[in-house]
Design a protein around this motif. Structure first.
Motif, mmCIF file in Angstrom:
data_model
loop_
_atom_site.group_PDB
_atom_site.id
_atom_site.type_symbol
_atom_site.label_atom_id
_atom_site.label_comp_id
_atom_site.label_asym_id
_atom_site.label_seq_id
_atom_site.Cartn_x
_atom_site.Cartn_y
_atom_site.Cartn_z
ATOM 1 N N LYS A 26 14.023 61.933 21.558
ATOM 2 C CA LYS A 26 13.740 63.024 20.496
ATOM 3 C C LYS A 26 15.320 63.620 20.382
ATOM 4 O O LYS A 26 15.477 64.599 21.469
ATOM 5 N N LEU A 27 15.857 63.781 19.381
ATOM 6 C CA LEU A 27 17.185 64.382 19.094
ATOM 7 C C LEU A 27 16.980 65.791 18.429
ATOM 8 O O LEU A 27 15.714 65.907 17.874
ATOM 9 N N PRO A 28 17.859 66.564 18.211
ATOM 10 C CA PRO A 28 17.607 67.746 17.598
ATOM 11 C C PRO A 28 17.416 67.376 16.012
ATOM 12 O O PRO A 28 17.643 66.223 15.516
ATOM 13 N N HIS A 29 16.875 68.260 15.247
ATOM 14 C CA HIS A 29 16.667 68.409 13.744
ATOM 15 C C HIS A 29 15.862 67.077 13.489
ATOM 16 O O HIS A 29 15.667 66.610 12.355
ATOM 17 N N GLY A 30 14.816 66.767 14.423
ATOM 18 C CA GLY A 30 13.772 65.908 14.014
ATOM 19 C C GLY A 30 14.195 64.483 13.983
ATOM 20 O O GLY A 30 13.296 63.457 13.600
ATOM 21 N N GLU A 31 15.396 64.319 14.346
ATOM 22 C CA GLU A 31 15.726 62.843 14.521
ATOM 23 C C GLU A 31 15.601 61.926 15.605
ATOM 24 O O GLU A 31 15.222 62.680 16.810
ATOM 25 N N THR A 32 15.472 60.823 15.781
ATOM 26 C CA THR A 32 14.987 59.890 17.154
ATOM 27 C C THR A 32 15.820 58.947 17.125
ATOM 28 O O THR A 32 16.589 58.361 16.092
ATOM 29 N N LYS A 33 16.281 58.594 18.334
ATOM 30 C CA LYS A 33 16.974 57.373 18.608
ATOM 31 C C LYS A 33 16.288 56.280 19.294
ATOM 32 O O LYS A 33 15.499 56.509 20.376
ATOM 33 N N ILE A 34 16.170 55.043 18.875
ATOM 34 C CA ILE A 34 15.093 54.095 19.684
ATOM 35 C C ILE A 34 16.015 53.026 20.214
ATOM 36 O O ILE A 34 17.071 52.266 19.635
ATOM 37 N N ASN A 35 15.685 52.581 21.444
ATOM 38 C CA ASN A 35 16.304 51.323 21.838
ATOM 39 C C ASN A 35 15.359 50.386 22.362
ATOM 40 O O ASN A 35 14.279 50.794 23.044
ATOM 41 N N LEU A 36 15.591 49.114 22.385
ATOM 42 C CA LEU A 36 14.624 48.342 22.429
ATOM 43 C C LEU A 36 15.113 47.316 23.504
ATOM 44 O O LEU A 36 16.130 47.140 23.849
ATOM 45 N N HIS A 37 14.123 47.006 24.480
ATOM 46 C CA HIS A 37 14.422 46.238 25.753
ATOM 47 C C HIS A 37 13.723 44.949 25.960
ATOM 48 O O HIS A 37 13.385 44.426 24.863
ATOM 49 N N ASP A 38 13.199 44.415 27.065
ATOM 50 C CA ASP A 38 12.683 43.313 27.365
ATOM 51 C C ASP A 38 10.923 43.270 26.724
ATOM 52 O O ASP A 38 10.562 44.238 26.535
ATOM 53 N N PHE A 39 10.455 42.130 26.886
ATOM 54 C CA PHE A 39 9.263 41.975 26.505
ATOM 55 C C PHE A 39 8.465 41.810 27.846
ATOM 56 O O PHE A 39 8.896 41.208 28.582
ATOM 57 N N PHE A 40 7.199 42.200 27.473
ATOM 58 C CA PHE A 40 6.035 42.376 28.647
ATOM 59 C C PHE A 40 4.863 42.014 27.978
ATOM 60 O O PHE A 40 4.637 42.009 26.901
ATOM 61 N N VAL A 41 3.767 41.848 28.828
ATOM 62 C CA VAL A 41 2.400 41.797 28.644
ATOM 63 C C VAL A 41 1.665 42.580 29.306
ATOM 64 O O VAL A 41 1.420 42.849 30.449
ATOM 65 N N PHE A 42 0.949 43.674 28.523
ATOM 66 C CA PHE A 42 0.294 44.961 28.949
ATOM 67 C C PHE A 42 -1.205 44.823 28.281
ATOM 68 O O PHE A 42 -1.454 43.966 27.550
ATOM 69 N N VAL A 43 -2.090 45.237 28.776
ATOM 70 C CA VAL A 43 -3.440 45.478 28.424
ATOM 71 C C VAL A 43 -3.474 46.349 27.131
ATOM 72 O O VAL A 43 -2.426 47.214 27.300
ATOM 73 N N PRO A 44 -4.249 46.089 26.355
ATOM 74 C CA PRO A 44 -4.188 46.962 24.906
ATOM 75 C C PRO A 44 -4.571 48.643 25.132
ATOM 76 O O PRO A 44 -5.345 49.022 25.856
ATOM 77 N N LEU A 45 -3.660 49.431 24.470
ATOM 78 C CA LEU A 45 -3.980 50.673 24.381
ATOM 79 C C LEU A 45 -5.152 50.876 23.159
ATOM 80 O O LEU A 45 -4.887 50.242 22.143
#
Ligand code: SAH
Length: 218
Positions: free
Chosen positions: A190-209
């Motif tokens: 979460k950056l200033p002024h309501g901006e966001t920066k997204i970084n994408l990484h590896d794939f996994f298998v989780f139980v559902p949220l």
């Protein structure tokens, strides 16, 4: 009974070496994994499996995350001592213990009441202090917001904007996002002024949220 023997300590050291070989290089994280007896978080029938780098059933259709996944998410979070952290999906309490070892001021929320009770009791016995909440973590936990870091340990269909709202400026959200089969690890700053920066990484298998901003119908 909670007993940590030379044998379980040795198995844990072997696991740490495996994680290092798989690319986990942060010694603080490896040290925390070396310290927390993972077999305490599993049914005693799984004693000989507790230090395999695998996810295991903890009852209620849920799992304790694979140690590699715990290390991977923890690494992306970059925990500093004193960080206020929200973990969504307490489960067994294992990931929570690692975060506490790293100095987090931890809030952890679990949807399933039985798992919530069990993890709360176990962490109390182990003298790990956290704020335990039973409820729908897909909505975060507004009562204690804002957080330095938010960690989601279940697979989400989207990035719930309510979680970004509950971050401090400069804060970080780590969340696996995808369909029910596989999810990509997303790290959102979460950056200033309501901006966001997204970084994408590896794939996994989780139980559902589950819950309002998770897989509602499940
Ligand atoms: N961090 C856990 C991994 C648990 S698996 C560990 O170290 O063991 C994911 C957990 O998320 C499950 O226990 C599941 O019950 C919980 N969960 C799923 N949806 C949730 C929601 N909306 N709010 C809180 N917890 C949720």
């Amino acid at each position: 009974m909670l007993v940590d023997t030379y044998k379980t300590k040795g198995m844990r050291q072997t696991l740490v070496n495996q994680l290092r070989a798989k690319g986990i290089v942060d010694e603080r994280i490896l040290e925390a994994i070396n310290k927390v007896p993972r077999h305490f978080f599993l049914d005693s029938a799984f004693l000989n499996h507790a230090y395999q780098d695998k996810a295991f059933s903890i009852g209620e259709g849920q799992t304790i995350s694979q140690p590699y996944t715990v290390a991977y998410q923890t690494n992306l979070l970059n925990i500093n001592t004193g960080d206020k952290v929200l973990e969504i999906g307490t489960g067994s309490g294992y990931q929570a213990s690692i975060l506490i070892e790293l100095g987090a001021n931890l809030y952890t929320i679990e949807y399933n009441r039985k798992l919530y009770e069990k993890a709360k009791q176990l962490l109390h016995k182990l003298n790990y202090k956290a704020h335990f909440v039973c409820g729908d973590g897909s909505q975060g936990f507004a009562a204690a917001a804002p957080y330095d870091k938010i960690l989601v340990t279940a697979g989400s269909p989207t990035v719930p904007s309510i979680l970004i709202e509950q971050l401090k400026e400069g804060g970080k959200l780590v969340i696996p996002v995808g369909d029910l089969q596989s999810q990509q690890m997303c790290c959102i700053e979460k950056l200033p002024h309501g901006e966001t920066k997204i970084n994408l990484h590896d794939f996994f298998v989780f139980v559902p949220l589950l819950g309002k901003f998770g897989w509602k119908g499940l």
